[in-house]
Design an enzyme around this catalytic site. Structure first.
Site, PDB file in Angstrom:
ATOM      1  N   ARG A 120       0.750  -1.147  -0.058  1.00 11.41           N
ATOM      2  CA  ARG A 120       0.186   0.228   0.147  1.00 11.41           C
ATOM      3  C   ARG A 120       0.852   1.248  -0.138  1.00 11.41           C
ATOM      4  NH1 ARG A 120      -5.337  -1.484   2.813  1.00 11.41           N
ATOM      5  NH2 ARG A 120      -6.093  -2.316   0.903  1.00 11.41           N
ATOM      6  N   SER A 131      -7.978  -2.941  -3.811  1.00 15.81           N
ATOM      7  CA  SER A 131      -8.688  -1.664  -3.953  1.00 15.81           C
ATOM      8  C   SER A 131      -9.994  -1.438  -4.967  1.00 15.81           C
ATOM      9  CB  SER A 131      -8.030  -0.467  -3.811  1.00 15.81           C
ATOM     10  OG  SER A 131      -7.234  -0.348  -2.878  1.00 15.81           O
ATOM     11  N   TYR A 228      -3.881  -0.596   7.321  1.00 14.94           N
ATOM     12  CA  TYR A 228      -4.635  -1.883   7.784  1.00 14.94           C
ATOM     13  C   TYR A 228      -4.937  -1.727   9.371  1.00 14.94           C
ATOM     14  CZ  TYR A 228      -3.929  -4.600   3.485  1.00 14.94           C
ATOM     15  OH  TYR A 228      -3.927  -4.843   1.994  1.00 14.94           O
TER      16      TYR A 228
HETATM   17  P1  NAD Z   1      -9.714  -3.627   4.885  1.00 18.68           P
HETATM   18  O1  NAD Z   1     -10.481  -4.089   3.905  1.00 18.68           O
HETATM   19  O2  NAD Z   1      -8.500  -4.570   5.570  1.00 18.68           O
HETATM   20  O3  NAD Z   1     -10.606  -3.520   5.950  1.00 18.68           O
HETATM   21  C1  NAD Z   1     -11.745  -2.712   6.035  1.00 18.68           C
HETATM   22  C2  NAD Z   1     -11.962  -1.624   7.259  1.00 18.68           C
HETATM   23  O4  NAD Z   1     -12.719  -2.281   8.297  1.00 18.68           O
HETATM   24  C3  NAD Z   1     -10.746  -0.998   7.444  1.00 18.68           C
HETATM   25  O5  NAD Z   1     -10.900   0.527   7.369  1.00 18.68           O
HETATM   26  C4  NAD Z   1     -10.451  -1.394   8.909  1.00 18.68           C
HETATM   27  O6  NAD Z   1      -9.906  -0.182   9.697  1.00 18.68           O
HETATM   28  C5  NAD Z   1     -11.763  -1.613   9.482  1.00 18.68           C
HETATM   29  N1  NAD Z   1     -11.753  -2.309  10.786  1.00 18.68           N
HETATM   30  C6  NAD Z   1     -11.033  -3.593  10.922  1.00 18.68           C
HETATM   31  N2  NAD Z   1     -11.512  -3.909  12.125  1.00 18.68           N
HETATM   32  C7  NAD Z   1     -12.425  -3.385  12.785  1.00 18.68           C
HETATM   33  C8  NAD Z   1     -13.366  -3.213  13.855  1.00 18.68           C
HETATM   34  N3  NAD Z   1     -13.073  -4.061  14.838  1.00 18.68           N
HETATM   35  N4  NAD Z   1     -14.319  -2.398  14.080  1.00 18.68           N
HETATM   36  C9  NAD Z   1     -14.506  -1.340  12.914  1.00 18.68           C
HETATM   37  N5  NAD Z   1     -13.726  -1.315  11.769  1.00 18.68           N
HETATM   38  C10 NAD Z   1     -12.766  -2.276  11.715  1.00 18.68           C
HETATM   39  O7  NAD Z   1      -9.149  -2.278   4.464  1.00 18.68           O
HETATM   40  P2  NAD Z   1      -9.014  -1.646   3.435  1.00 18.68           P
HETATM   41  O8  NAD Z   1     -10.218  -1.272   2.572  1.00 18.68           O
HETATM   42  O9  NAD Z   1      -8.162  -2.470   2.294  1.00 18.68           O
HETATM   43  O10 NAD Z   1      -8.216  -0.015   3.365  1.00 18.68           O
HETATM   44  C11 NAD Z   1      -7.795   0.154   4.472  1.00 18.68           C
HETATM   45  C12 NAD Z   1      -6.989   1.607   4.252  1.00 18.68           C
HETATM   46  O11 NAD Z   1      -5.816   1.388   3.501  1.00 18.68           O
HETATM   47  C13 NAD Z   1      -7.562   2.599   3.756  1.00 18.68           C
HETATM   48  O12 NAD Z   1      -7.318   3.803   4.486  1.00 18.68           O
HETATM   49  C14 NAD Z   1      -7.136   2.693   2.510  1.00 18.68           C
HETATM   50  O13 NAD Z   1      -7.381   4.363   1.891  1.00 18.68           O
HETATM   51  C15 NAD Z   1      -5.658   2.491   2.453  1.00 18.68           C
HETATM   52  N6  NAD Z   1      -5.249   1.828   1.240  1.00 18.68           N
HETATM   53  C16 NAD Z   1      -4.208   2.578   0.522  1.00 18.68           C
HETATM   54  C17 NAD Z   1      -3.716   2.122  -0.809  1.00 18.68           C
HETATM   55  C18 NAD Z   1      -2.329   2.638  -1.151  1.00 18.68           C
HETATM   56  O14 NAD Z   1      -1.978   3.571  -0.773  1.00 18.68           O
HETATM   57  N7  NAD Z   1      -1.927   1.899  -2.045  1.00 18.68           N
HETATM   58  C19 NAD Z   1      -4.435   1.084  -1.447  1.00 18.68           C
HETATM   59  C20 NAD Z   1      -5.395   0.460  -0.658  1.00 18.68           C
HETATM   60  C21 NAD Z   1      -5.973   0.785   0.297  1.00 18.68           C
END
Ligand code: NAD
Length: 375
Positions: A120, A131, A228
């Site tokens: 990421r 994503s 994450y």
């Molecule tokens: P994910 O699918 O791993 O998880 C989904 C969401 O669930 C996350 O926001 C996590 O914080 C939340 N979560 C976990 N446990 C929880 C709990 N007990 N209660 C409530 N919520 C909980 O996450 P994702 O969609 O893959 O993305 C996470 C982050 O990574 C985002 O901020 C996203 O912008 C970032 N991201 C960055 C890049 C990059 O820079 N290349 C790419 C993809 C995602």
């Protein structure tokens, strides 16, 4: 360089190339060969691939001499005969669950690259299949939830009276959750959302939704490691359960998306909490495949408990095959073109590159990924 795109196994609707990426690969000097019928379920007829300059044929035809194989899911290694020795196999290879397949790729002399392990980092954003597919999943979760809900989403003032707006609560505000909030807002719902990462609070507000956060116990400051979440302390979980209990009874639709990499999905809604919801409410559990955020979720199924419909969503991107294929195919192109060496007419993958190190599973007949060899 010959690039092969294979027809996926039954049940998979997406395909790993689209006419646009075929043209772009051709502009890099590569030729693309597509297994007949590979795009049918994504509404891309063979003729469109042909018009974009691809050649079409049987699996054996397209694999013959291929140096790159594009796939959505990892194909059976035994079905990949004929490719160049050291050919790159690029796709969503699900390495932890498909460990035997990874061993077979190594044995077959393929260099397997697992796109879901893309780091990421900013440079890799356009290559990130998790994503691109979660974004569509977040949208579809709301659409499916709305379809299962026996009431309307927006407030409507009619001559026969007022229809009140649906209350939607999104739990887990990553990529899917943000899109779910945006979609529910567009449909006219009153939206609230929660996460353990403090950085999401502002994102929720900027989409016009209400943040509902545990205040008395600290969550994860900022983005968390690599964006994450990690497993939360018992104290936090207790505070979160209290917060959910007080909020959930007033909600009509709940979309849960909470995931912790490498661990079962956190349990966010218990059966007792479910029982406080109004009959006719709907929960869409996007974490169903990872065990579910909701007690009683069954992956790929729809169950009714205490009058609440729980949809155990599994791979929703598949139900938007055309868009999901287009985004996936561009992720693959963005990755390969970023490493393309014009002189050699092929991608060169340096051993010390952060992206290569993260996604390379096999090379020279061996499993080389530290995440796999350390496991
Ligand atoms: P994910 O699918 O791993 O998880 C989904 C969401 O669930 C996350 O926001 C996590 O914080 C939340 N979560 C976990 N446990 C929880 C709990 N007990 N209660 C409530 N919520 C909980 O996450 P994702 O969609 O893959 O993305 C996470 C982050 O990574 C985002 O901020 C996203 O912008 C970032 N991201 C960055 C890049 C990059 O820079 N290349 C790419 C993809 C995602």
């Amino acid at each position: 360089m010959k690039i092969a795109m294979l027809k996926e196994a039954a049940g998979e609707t997406r395909c790993a190339a689209i006419p646009e990426t075929v043209r772009k690969f051709a502009a890099l000097g590569a030729e693309v060969a597509i297994e007949r019928g590979a795009g049918t379920d994504a509404s891309i007829p063979d003729a469109e691939f042909e018009a974009a300059g691809a050649s079409l044929g049987s699996r054996a035809d397209v694999l013959k001499g291929a140096g790159i194989i594009l796939a959505i899911n990892g194909p059976d290694a035994a079905s990949l005969k004929g490719a160049e020795s050291g050919a790159l196999l690029v796709g969503g290879l699900d390495p932890l669950r498909q460990r035997q397949a990874v061993d077979a790729y190594a044995k077959a002399g393929l260099e397997a690259l697992a796109m879901e392990w893309m780091p990421r980092i900013t440079r890799a954003q356009s290559m990130d299949i998790l994503s691109s597919q979660s974004n569509l999943g977040g949208y579809k979760a709301v659409v499916d939830g709305a379809a299962a809900y026996g009431r309307a989403f927006p407030m409507m003032m009619t001559a026969a009276g007022t229809v009140s707006p649906a209350k939607v609560f999104v739990m887990g505000v990553g990529v899917a959750g943000l899109q779910a909030i945006a979609t529910a807002k567009r449909l006219g719902a009153q939206v609230s959302a929660t996460d353990v990462r403090s950085a999401t609070k502002e994102q929720i507000q900027s989409l016009g939704a209400k943040p509902i956060f545990v205040e008395n116990v600290a969550g994860i400051e900022g983005e968390g490691a690599g964006g994450y979440a990690t497993e939360m302390s018992e104290e936090y979980q207790k505070a979160q359960a209290e917060l959910v209990s007080s909020h959930i009874a007033k909600q009509d639709i709940v979309i849960t998306t909470a995931l912790i990499p490498g661990r079962p999905a956190p349990r966010l809604i218990s059966d007792a909490q479910l029982a406080t919801m109004r009959p006719g409410s709907v929960i869409v559990d996007l974490a169903a495949e990872a065990g579910g955020n909701v007690e009683g979720t069954l992956s790929g199924e729809r169950v009714v408990k205490h009058g609440v419909t729980i949809i155990g969503a599994s791979n929703l991107a598949r139900s938007l095959a055309a868009d999901a294929s287009a985004l996936f195919a561009r992720n693959l192109y963005n990755f390969l073109s970023a490493f393309w060496d014009k002189e050699q007419g092929r991608p060169l993958l340096p051993d010390d590159d952060e992206i290569v190190k993260a996604i390379r599973l096999t090379k020279d007949g061996k499993v080389v990924s530290e995440r796999l060899t350390a496991a």
